[in-house]
Write an enzyme that holds these catalytic residues in place. Structure first.
Site, PDB file in Angstrom:
ATOM      1  N   VAL A   1       0.872  -1.177   0.000  1.00 10.10           N
ATOM      2  CA  VAL A   1       0.000   0.000   0.000  1.00 10.10           C
ATOM      3  C   VAL A   1       0.912   1.231   0.000  1.00 10.10           C
ATOM      4  CG1 VAL A   1      -1.792   1.281   1.222  1.00 10.10           C
ATOM      5  CG2 VAL A   1      -1.788  -1.224   1.301  1.00 10.10           C
TER       6      VAL A   1
ATOM      7  N   VAL B   1      -2.468  -3.059   5.199  1.00  7.53           N
ATOM      8  CA  VAL B   1      -1.042  -3.351   5.091  1.00  7.53           C
ATOM      9  C   VAL B   1      -0.709  -4.691   5.749  1.00  7.53           C
ATOM     10  CG1 VAL B   1       1.238  -2.312   5.189  1.00  7.53           C
ATOM     11  CG2 VAL B   1      -0.759  -0.873   5.321  1.00  7.53           C
TER      12      VAL B   1
ATOM     13  N   LEU C   1      -5.880 -14.622  13.387  1.00  6.20           N
ATOM     14  CA  LEU C   1      -7.154 -14.531  12.689  1.00  6.20           C
ATOM     15  C   LEU C   1      -7.040 -13.502  11.564  1.00  6.20           C
ATOM     16  CD1 LEU C   1      -9.523 -14.610  15.780  1.00  6.20           C
ATOM     17  CD2 LEU C   1      -9.491 -16.317  13.954  1.00  6.20           C
TER      18      LEU C   1
ATOM     19  N   LEU D   1     -17.064 -18.134  18.271  1.00  8.85           N
ATOM     20  CA  LEU D   1     -15.625 -18.328  18.360  1.00  8.85           C
ATOM     21  C   LEU D   1     -15.433 -19.762  18.844  1.00  8.85           C
ATOM     22  CD1 LEU D   1     -14.364 -15.029  20.034  1.00  8.85           C
ATOM     23  CD2 LEU D   1     -14.814 -15.507  17.648  1.00  8.85           C
TER      24      LEU D   1
ATOM     25  N   ILE E   1     -12.316 -21.035  20.927  1.00  2.00           N
ATOM     26  CA  ILE E   1     -12.240 -20.390  22.233  1.00  2.00           C
ATOM     27  C   ILE E   1     -13.368 -20.900  23.128  1.00  2.00           C
ATOM     28  CG2 ILE E   1     -12.080 -18.190  23.454  1.00  2.00           C
ATOM     29  CD1 ILE E   1      -9.824 -18.869  21.377  1.00  2.00           C
TER      30      ILE E   1
END
Length: 595
Positions: free
Chosen positions: A25, A51, A422, A477, A480
């Protein structure tokens, strides 16, 4: 002597070091480098939407083919800090990527100039080297050293920070006479290999644990050859998966507390000798109870990084060597021993490992609606063949995928092993597809991983980078939530809500189909198991026709517990679902179930 800006010299070095693609970028502090990139030609650039996404694209690009080095580029300040996660991911898995950042002018870096941050100090712990170049004449040397470091010893990432005035300064540099520095890799001696093989010969039930270093060294063929000569079963790690085909008669299955096969753990626990090559004894492989992992076994550890040997536990013998250099000698010595009849008959041991492979299986065939995730992987095995490059990072989706999918070639399971951030999967898949445009690239995500960097789908639409993204959605999730069971909580892991704009979703919340389509991609939602295979086939056609990412969203049951250890002990795996007890329970298992 030719004169050019330091930025242009850097671009010319990139090309002579083999770089053909970059991801990034632009921004004010890196614009001179982008001008040089345009003027120099020869390097294709993919514009990311974030980015951090660019850094993961670079990772995916590197991981796809031997010799690749992905390059990510960003401006000063937050661009560099955004890419720290990609650098951490790369160093954890020994992946060479080059991160180039812009910086404030040298005269004001220390004066809290706009977006001036000491990115070299921040990146230091997650790179092999991080340098802010303060003298323009040093730019060629810093870039030359960067490629030397990335390729030498244990591979890894490097960051180069370029103040804007340094980029713009003209220097003397002749690209035509530039030469890359020689690469250093430690190599085993014959005496060391003979010692290791003598320990193998003394054992009765040996296994080879093949890590990601075997794949990084492009040594998978040598691994298979050595295993076949000595008739030794092989256990790939998650990072080494694909080093030999899943259906090979010497593949004994993966071991671990999460990403493991029932038969893999059982085979390992029966072994009495372990030859580890290019692996790091990661805790998801060994578990935390190292006495269970090591008791009753002798260990030889071969690794390119000397300080890795003895880091987790002390082996009986250690060798600092590049995996390819070691395996070349292992093959040579094994051939000599076979020629004089000194290799023992391992056929009974091998047969026992394959018997476990045919009998210790997990069930995948369920007709439930909402769907169980196991059925998704069963249908993926039908739809996607041995040429498929799978890409995934973390979560129950990755764990279940590793337990149930099949991989047949190196670099066809492209997985973020150590960091597991993630959001990694979408940009990494784009990097993989960019590196191998003719490949069938299939990404695998849970809904939360998918949402973290969902904007990067627009990159695939803009740059016409097709791949298929399998999204398993339970609005949780999941990993988790499963980890919280031991604490008797279910807290802040439930993603359900009723979407007022998509009431047909019920409590599944985010309408991923609308979002994907809004970003210029194609998407299919599946709610019943019999729809999965047609959806996968349609996704392949859409990707080929429109040349964009195609999302297949599978709506799952809200709660499924995937097999894993609650105690981080490889001998104590909890099987939450019923196991396969008849062939119809696991129709795509690597071996037909024997009952």
């Amino acid at each position: 002597m030719p004169r050019m800006t330091a930025a242009r010299a850097a671009v010319e070095i990139l090309k002579r070091e083999g770089v053909t693609h970059a991801f990034g970028v632009p921004g004010a502090a890196i614009n001179p480098f982008y001008k040089a990139l345009q003027a120099g030609g020869g390097i294709d650039h993919t514009l990311a939407r974030h980015v951090e996404g660019a850094s993961h694209m670079a990772e995916g690009y590197t991981r796809t083919n031997p010799g690749n080095i992905g390059v990510c580029i960003g401006t000063s300040g937050p661009a560099g800090t955004d890419m720290i996660t990609g650098l951490y991911s790369a160093i954890g898995d020994s992946i060479p990527i080059l991160c180039i950042t812009g910086q404030a002018p040298t005269s004001v870096i220390h004066k809290e100039d706009f977006q001036a941050v000491d990115i070299a100090s921040i990146a230091g712990p997650v790179t092999k080297a991080a340098t802010t170049v303060l003298e323009a004449a040093q730019v060629p040397g810093v870039f030359q050293q960067a490629f030397h470091l990335m390729r030498s010893g244990r591979p890894g990432p490097v960051l180069i920070d370029l103040p804007i005035d340094v980029q713009l300064t003209e220097i003397e540099f002749d690209p035509e006479t530039y030469e890359p520095l020689p690469v250093y890799k430690p190599a085993a001696t014959r005496a060391q290999i003979e010692k290791a093989i003598s320990l193998l010969l003394e054992s009765e039930r040996p296994v080879v644990v093949a890590g990601g270093g075997v794949i990084s060294a492009d040594a998978s063929d040598l691994l298979v050859e050595f295993a076949e000569i000595t008739n030794t079963p092989v256990i790939p790690t998650l990072m080494g998966w694909g080093a030999l085909p899943d259906d090979h008669d010497l593949n004994a299955g993966m071991v671990g507390v999460q990403t493991s096969h029932r038969y893999g753990n059982a085979n390992f626990l029966e072994s009495d000798f372990v030859l580890g090559i290019g692996n790091r004894w990661a805790n998801r492989h060994t578990g935390y109870k190292l006495d269970v992992y090591t008791q009753g076994r002798k260990f030889v550890h071969v690794d390119i990084e000397p300080t890795q040997i003895g880091k987790i536990f002390a082996p009986d013998y250690g060798i600092a060597s590049d995996a390819k250099a070691a395996l070349e000698l292992f093959v040579t010595v094994a051939k000599e021993l076979k020629a004089v009849g000194r290799l023992p008959d391992r056929s009974e041991w091998v047969a026992s490992t394959q018997e476990r492979k045919a009998t210790l299986q997990r069930r995948t065939h369920f007709d439930n609606v909402p769907m169980k995730p196991q059925r998704v992987y069963e249908e993926m095995n039908k739809a996607f063949g041995p040429e498929t490059r799978y890409v995934t990072t973390i979560g129950l989706s990755q764990i279940a995928g590793a337990q149930m999918l099949h991989v047949y070639k190196p670099r066809h399971w492209i997985n973020c092993g150590q960091a597991g951030p993630l959001g990694w999967t979408i940009p990494a898949a784009l990097g993989v597809a960019k590196a191998d445009p003719e490949a069938q690239v299939v990404a695998l995500s849970g809904d939360y991983d998918f949402q973290f960097m969902i904007e990067e789908l627009a990159v695939g639409a803009q740059h016409r980078i097709p791949y298929v993204h399998v999204l398993v959605n339970n609005a949780y999730l999941g990993l988790i939530r499963q980890a919280q069971i031991g604490l008797d909580i279910n807290f802040q892991v439930n993603l359900e809500f009723e979407n007022q704009n998509s009431p047909e979703l019920g409590v599944y919340g985010v309408d991923h189909v609308k979002v994907a389509e809004g970003l210029g991609c194609k998407a299919i939602r599946v709610t019943e198991p019999d729809q999965l295979l047609p959806a996968f086939e349609e996704a392949k056609k859409l990707a080929a026709e429109y040349r964009v990412p195609v999302v297949v969203e599978a709506i799952l049951e809200r709660v499924t517990n995937i097999s894993m250890s609650k105690t981080m002990d490889i001998s104590d795996i909890s099987e939450f679902e019923e196991l396969a007890t008849e062939p119809g329970h696991a129709p795509t298992a690597i071996k037909a179930l024997r009952v």
